[in-house]
Design a protein around this motif. Structure first.
Motif, PDB file in Angstrom:
ATOM      1  N   LEU A   1       6.367  20.735   5.418  1.00 28.03           N
ATOM      2  CA  LEU A   1       6.053  22.150   5.232  1.00 28.03           C
ATOM      3  C   LEU A   1       7.267  22.984   5.600  1.00 28.03           C
ATOM      4  O   LEU A   1       7.727  22.973   6.741  1.00 28.03           O
ATOM      5  N   ASP A   2       7.806  23.680   4.613  1.00 28.90           N
ATOM      6  CA  ASP A   2       8.950  24.565   4.813  1.00 28.90           C
ATOM      7  C   ASP A   2       8.468  26.009   4.812  1.00 28.90           C
ATOM      8  O   ASP A   2       8.005  26.505   3.781  1.00 28.90           O
ATOM      9  N   ARG A   3       8.569  26.659   5.956  1.00 27.07           N
ATOM     10  CA  ARG A   3       8.180  28.064   6.070  1.00 27.07           C
ATOM     11  C   ARG A   3       9.446  28.908   6.034  1.00 27.07           C
ATOM     12  O   ARG A   3      10.348  28.739   6.864  1.00 27.07           O
ATOM     13  N   SER A   4       9.521  29.818   5.081  1.00 27.16           N
ATOM     14  CA  SER A   4      10.681  30.700   4.996  1.00 27.16           C
ATOM     15  C   SER A   4      10.214  32.103   4.665  1.00 27.16           C
ATOM     16  O   SER A   4       9.037  32.339   4.368  1.00 27.16           O
ATOM     17  N   ILE A   5      11.128  33.034   4.729  1.00 23.59           N
ATOM     18  CA  ILE A   5      10.798  34.441   4.481  1.00 23.59           C
ATOM     19  C   ILE A   5      10.406  34.620   3.010  1.00 23.59           C
ATOM     20  O   ILE A   5      11.164  34.281   2.105  1.00 23.59           O
ATOM     21  N   GLY A   6       9.198  35.097   2.799  1.00 22.86           N
ATOM     22  CA  GLY A   6       8.724  35.366   1.443  1.00 22.86           C
ATOM     23  C   GLY A   6       8.058  34.210   0.746  1.00 22.86           C
ATOM     24  O   GLY A   6       7.407  34.402  -0.288  1.00 22.86           O
ATOM     25  N   GLU A   7       8.190  32.997   1.286  1.00 26.89           N
ATOM     26  CA  GLU A   7       7.671  31.838   0.566  1.00 26.89           C
ATOM     27  C   GLU A   7       7.515  30.660   1.515  1.00 26.89           C
ATOM     28  O   GLU A   7       8.358  30.424   2.378  1.00 26.89           O
ATOM     29  N   SER A   8       6.430  29.912   1.342  1.00 24.55           N
ATOM     30  CA  SER A   8       6.253  28.643   2.036  1.00 24.55           C
ATOM     31  C   SER A   8       6.048  27.559   0.989  1.00 24.55           C
ATOM     32  O   SER A   8       5.416  27.786  -0.046  1.00 24.55           O
ATOM     33  N   ARG A   9       6.597  26.369   1.279  1.00 24.80           N
ATOM     34  CA  ARG A   9       6.506  25.258   0.327  1.00 24.80           C
ATOM     35  C   ARG A   9       6.025  24.010   1.053  1.00 24.80           C
ATOM     36  O   ARG A   9       6.587  23.632   2.089  1.00 24.80           O
ATOM     37  N   GLY A  10       4.992  23.392   0.496  1.00 23.86           N
ATOM     38  CA  GLY A  10       4.487  22.140   1.032  1.00 23.86           C
ATOM     39  C   GLY A  10       4.817  21.005   0.090  1.00 23.86           C
ATOM     40  O   GLY A  10       4.739  21.161  -1.131  1.00 23.86           O
ATOM     41  N   VAL A  11       5.202  19.866   0.638  1.00 19.43           N
ATOM     42  CA  VAL A  11       5.590  18.717  -0.175  1.00 19.43           C
ATOM     43  C   VAL A  11       4.850  17.480   0.307  1.00 19.43           C
ATOM     44  O   VAL A  11       4.739  17.233   1.510  1.00 19.43           O
ATOM     45  N   VAL A  12       4.369  16.705  -0.655  1.00 22.61           N
ATOM     46  CA  VAL A  12       3.823  15.379  -0.385  1.00 22.61           C
ATOM     47  C   VAL A  12       4.786  14.361  -0.972  1.00 22.61           C
ATOM     48  O   VAL A  12       5.093  14.415  -2.171  1.00 22.61           O
ATOM     49  N   LEU A  13       5.290  13.459  -0.137  1.00 23.24           N
ATOM     50  CA  LEU A  13       6.107  12.351  -0.623  1.00 23.24           C
ATOM     51  C   LEU A  13       5.225  11.123  -0.777  1.00 23.24           C
ATOM     52  O   LEU A  13       4.430  10.802   0.108  1.00 23.24           O
ATOM     53  N   LEU A  14       5.377  10.426  -1.893  1.00 24.03           N
ATOM     54  CA  LEU A  14       4.683   9.168  -2.142  1.00 24.03           C
ATOM     55  C   LEU A  14       5.734   8.070  -2.159  1.00 24.03           C
ATOM     56  O   LEU A  14       6.585   8.026  -3.051  1.00 24.03           O
ATOM     57  N   ASP A  15       5.700   7.211  -1.147  1.00 23.28           N
ATOM     58  CA  ASP A  15       6.694   6.138  -1.013  1.00 23.28           C
ATOM     59  C   ASP A  15       8.116   6.687  -1.138  1.00 23.28           C
ATOM     60  O   ASP A  15       8.984   6.101  -1.804  1.00 23.28           O
TER      61      ASP A  15
ATOM     62  N   MET B   1       0.843  -1.202   0.000  1.00 25.32           N
ATOM     63  CA  MET B   1       0.000   0.000   0.000  1.00 25.32           C
ATOM     64  C   MET B   1       0.873   1.246   0.000  1.00 25.32           C
ATOM     65  O   MET B   1       1.866   1.328   0.717  1.00 25.32           O
ATOM     66  N   SER B   2       0.518   2.221  -0.825  1.00 24.81           N
ATOM     67  CA  SER B   2       1.304   3.448  -0.922  1.00 24.81           C
ATOM     68  C   SER B   2       1.192   4.272   0.358  1.00 24.81           C
ATOM     69  O   SER B   2       0.132   4.328   0.985  1.00 24.81           O
ATOM     70  N   GLN B   3       2.321   4.888   0.724  1.00 24.46           N
ATOM     71  CA  GLN B   3       2.366   5.718   1.920  1.00 24.46           C
ATOM     72  C   GLN B   3       2.734   7.150   1.522  1.00 24.46           C
ATOM     73  O   GLN B   3       3.637   7.364   0.715  1.00 24.46           O
ATOM     74  N   ARG B   4       2.041   8.112   2.091  1.00 25.27           N
ATOM     75  CA  ARG B   4       2.333   9.509   1.839  1.00 25.27           C
ATOM     76  C   ARG B   4       2.823  10.188   3.116  1.00 25.27           C
ATOM     77  O   ARG B   4       2.298   9.935   4.198  1.00 25.27           O
ATOM     78  N   ALA B   5       3.827  11.049   2.959  1.00 21.09           N
ATOM     79  CA  ALA B   5       4.367  11.827   4.069  1.00 21.09           C
ATOM     80  C   ALA B   5       4.292  13.296   3.695  1.00 21.09           C
ATOM     81  O   ALA B   5       4.425  13.662   2.513  1.00 21.09           O
ATOM     82  N   LEU B   6       4.082  14.162   4.689  1.00 17.57           N
ATOM     83  CA  LEU B   6       3.841  15.582   4.456  1.00 17.57           C
ATOM     84  C   LEU B   6       4.935  16.435   5.084  1.00 17.57           C
ATOM     85  O   LEU B   6       5.369  16.172   6.211  1.00 17.57           O
TER      86      LEU B   6
END
Length: 345
Positions: A8-22, A1-6
């Motif tokens: 969140l990188d908060r930085s000055i001027g920009e935030s980035r969210g990432v979903v990893l799949l396996d 079964m596939s697993q997802r991990a989350l």
């Protein structure tokens, strides 16, 4: 079964969210300060119908200084000047307006009713029970995801590669068998094509690409049913709205994938296809912040191209408020735009 991990990188001027799949990046969400929130996916508005185009079954709507496109069915043609409550259905991309879907009638002038969900909420929607990781690990994961977004050629598990390229009309995915091993050519090409479908599905989600997608498969005499079954499974997370055609006589498979978010290259790159000054400035600020964290108290000196230094100036003022005025950014004409250096003095 596939697993997802989350992450969140908060930085000055920009935030980035990432979903990893396996363990591999599947989605990269970027939210930059100062960007207009009006056309973010999921934002709700009171819109006024500005112009109806019956020939295209579409109408242009005013969101309050921002224009968007709304499709309608023949029996539900809107009236010019009417007010409607709408939700952003697809974000704008190069040369294309955002699109909206109608929620119901409304009253009053065009205005924003509700912001789009924040990054934490968006991430959680992809894996309800997963914890969101922040901090240094999240920054590294986001940097790696961003680097993969910008690549064109991607390795396939087991050998071979795919090249993903965007044109005005469609996205092409070219499958290459490369040095994939095996004596049974038919089996080798079949496995390469199946791997290509699975890998491309993840990468297209990561890059924010959609619309018409054409796979140039490798080999001949394809098992159309097996490929169709594999494609449906690989692109299942993109539903509703995925449509997949059979393998054609020239060894291609065509499909349509719903467009929802702005392609990440439109966010990260300038009109010429290189990284924008803003993207490079954000990278520079993150590099200074990371170096400052690894060397507490040290004075830091950064050098970069003049245009990047100018774009970084307002961000640097905010960074100084966070880590102290213990760094400098010096423009250097000889440096390439995409190169910078941060070192302790």
């Amino acid at each position: 079964m596939s697993q997802r991990a989350l992450f969140l990188d908060r930085s000055i001027g920009e935030s980035r969210g990432v979903v990893l799949l396996d363990g591999e990046p599947e989605r990269l969400l970027i939210e930059r300060e100062g960007d207009d929130p009006a056309t973010r996916l999921g934002a709700r508005h009171v819109a006024r119908v500005r112009k109806v185009e019956p020939a295209f079954a579409s109408a242009f709507v005013d969101l309050g200084g921002v224009e968007a496109l709304m499709a309608f069915k023949p029996d539900a043609r809107p009236v010019e000047g009417a007010s409607l409550e709408v939700e952003i259905r697809t974000e704008p991309r190069a040369g294309k307006l955002a699109t909206v879907r109608v929620l119901g009638p409304a009253q009053g002038a065009p205005r924003l009713l509700a912001l789009a969900p924040g990054l934490s909420e968006q991430l959680q929607a992809f894996a309800r029970d997963a914890q969101i990781t922040e901090g240094r690990e999240a920054r590294q994961v986001a940097d790696e995801a961003e680097a993969e977004v910008l690549e064109t050629v991607h390795r396939l598990p087991g050998g071979g590669d795919i090249a993903i390229e965007q044109t005005r009309a469609l996205v092409s995915v070219d499958v290459d068998i490369g040095e994939r091993k095996g004596n049974d050519v038919k089996r080798v090409t079949r496995r390469a094509n199946l791997a290509a479908l699975s890998t491309a599905a993840r990468l297209l989600r990561l890059k924010g690409m959609g619309g018409i997608v054409v796979f140039d498969l490798v080999g001949r005499g394809h098992d159309g049913n097996a490929l169709l079954t594999a494609a449906r499974a690989a692109f299942g997370p993109d539903n509703p709205g995925v449509a997949i055609g059979p393998v054609g006589r020239f060894g291609t498979m065509e499909m349509t994938i719903p467009r929802r978010t702005t392609p990440l290259r439109d966010i990260l790159c300038d009109a010429g296809g290189g990284l924008s000054d803003r993207t490079l400035a954000l990278r520079l600020i993150r590099a200074i912040e990371t170096e400052a964290a690894s060397q507490p108290g040290a004075r830091l000196a950064a050098t970069c191209a003049p245009a990047v230094a100018e774009a970084a100036r307002p961000l640097a003022e905010r960074l100084a408020g966070k880590i102290g005025a213990r760094f400098s950014i010096q423009p250097e004409d000889a440096l390439r735009r995409d190169r910078f250096e941060v070192k302790a003095l």
